[in-house]
Design a protein around this motif. Structure first.
Motif, PDB file in Angstrom:
ATOM      1  N   LYS A  62      51.287  69.273  92.576  1.00 13.20           N
ATOM      2  CA  LYS A  62      51.372  68.450  91.378  1.00 13.20           C
ATOM      3  C   LYS A  62      51.269  69.315  90.126  1.00 13.20           C
ATOM      4  CE  LYS A  62      49.350  64.359  89.176  1.00 13.20           C
ATOM      5  NZ  LYS A  62      48.313  63.313  89.267  1.00 13.20           N
ATOM      6  N   GLY A  92      54.563  71.012  89.553  1.00 11.59           N
ATOM      7  CA  GLY A  92      55.557  70.083  89.022  1.00 11.59           C
ATOM      8  C   GLY A  92      55.355  69.818  87.545  1.00 11.59           C
ATOM      9  N   ILE A  93      54.101  69.618  87.142  1.00 16.29           N
ATOM     10  CA  ILE A  93      53.811  69.385  85.732  1.00 16.29           C
ATOM     11  C   ILE A  93      54.121  70.637  84.926  1.00 16.29           C
ATOM     12  CG2 ILE A  93      51.976  68.916  84.071  1.00 16.29           C
ATOM     13  CD1 ILE A  93      50.633  67.205  86.209  1.00 16.29           C
ATOM     14  N   ARG A 121      45.460  69.781  92.892  1.00 19.07           N
ATOM     15  CA  ARG A 121      46.655  69.622  93.714  1.00 19.07           C
ATOM     16  C   ARG A 121      47.707  70.624  93.243  1.00 19.07           C
ATOM     17  NH1 ARG A 121      47.039  63.001  93.291  1.00 19.07           N
ATOM     18  NH2 ARG A 121      45.000  62.538  94.237  1.00 19.07           N
ATOM     19  N   VAL A 137      44.318  67.317  86.339  1.00 22.01           N
ATOM     20  CA  VAL A 137      44.900  67.868  87.563  1.00 22.01           C
ATOM     21  C   VAL A 137      44.108  69.045  88.103  1.00 22.01           C
ATOM     22  CG1 VAL A 137      46.969  68.911  88.580  1.00 22.01           C
ATOM     23  CG2 VAL A 137      47.196  67.085  86.898  1.00 22.01           C
TER      24      VAL A 137
END
Length: 248
Positions: free
Chosen positions: A132, A135-136, A129, A162
């Motif tokens: 995601k 963001g991480i 993703r 992820v």
């Protein structure tokens, strides 16, 4: 024990952790600089970034030679974290020292808990993703910039869950992320370099670089699980001591 010997010993431990586990070493570097070598928290986080950057680049080269670096996955995480790392690095110099110490204690405790988790609890690989992952990556960059930690203890499981990266490759790839975020943060920390004792940082860094070369071989002999538990216990002790210091 002289400060030079303490710097060399602490540096070797930091290098072994980064080389073997892809993270955890930087969380030990900052408290070692503060409590063993009498650095201020602000100077210690900057010095920690210098040490971690040099050591991570060295360990990254070793992992890249064996094909254990996923460059595209690492670039995705690193690119998302560059601006947050730079911004947080600038903010760090303005924070009170007890706040930095308390925040670092919390991060060290989190790292220790993560290292104590069984390998099965780190999660199975999931569908990639990009949002995601970005963001991480941004969060890891901010953590690196603010506290002078590489964030490898969070990057490795994030890459596994992820981006569906195998554990061995996640360790190598995390070093790419750590290096990029640390360089971005250092670019905004010029004001805090005044408190750095280069006579201690230089041997600390040299010992860490040498330790990183041996880290992978140590992991193969001692086992990753045993190493994680050993470092986790050390981190829990460090976190407790730093929290007490911040509150008193």
């Amino acid at each position: 024990m002289s400060a030079l010997i303490l710097a060399l010993t602490a540096g070797a431990v930091v290098g072994l952790a980064l080389g073997a586990l892809g993270g955890g070493g930087s969380v030990l570097a900052v408290p070692a600089l503060i409590y063993l070598l009498d650095f201020t928290p602000a100077a210690a986080t900057t010095a920690g970034l210098i040490i971690v950057t040099a050591t991570s680049l060295t360990a990254l080269y070793a992992h890249a030679r064996t094909g254990n670096v996923h460059w595209k996955a690492g670039a995705l995480f690193a690119a998302a974290g560059l601006l947050p790392a730079a911004a947080a690095g600038a903010l760090s110099a303005r924070l009170p020292q007890p706040v930095l110490t308390g925040a670092f204690a919390a991060v060290a405790g989190l790292a220790a808990v993560d290292m104590l988790r069984p390998g099965q609890a780190r999660g199975r690989a999931s569908a990639v993703r990009p949002a995601k992952a970005a963001g991480i990556g941004a969060g890891l960059g901010a953590l690196t910039g603010l506290l002078g930690v590489g964030g490898g203890f969070l990057t490795v499981p994030a890459l596994v869950t992820v981006l569906a990266t195998e554990m061995q490759a996640a360790v190598g790839t995390s070093l790419l992320v750590i290096s990029a975020n640390s360089l971005a943060s250092l670019a905004t920390r010029g004001a805090t370099t005044a408190g750095i004792d280069w006579a201690l940082v230089a041997p600390f860094t040299g010992a860490a670089i040498l330790g990183a070369w041996d880290g992978r071989r140590l992991a193969a002999k001692a086992g990753g699980t045993r190493l994680r538990r050993t470092f986790a216990l050390a981190l829990l002790t460090v976190a407790a001591l730093m929290l007490i210091d911040a509150l008193t």
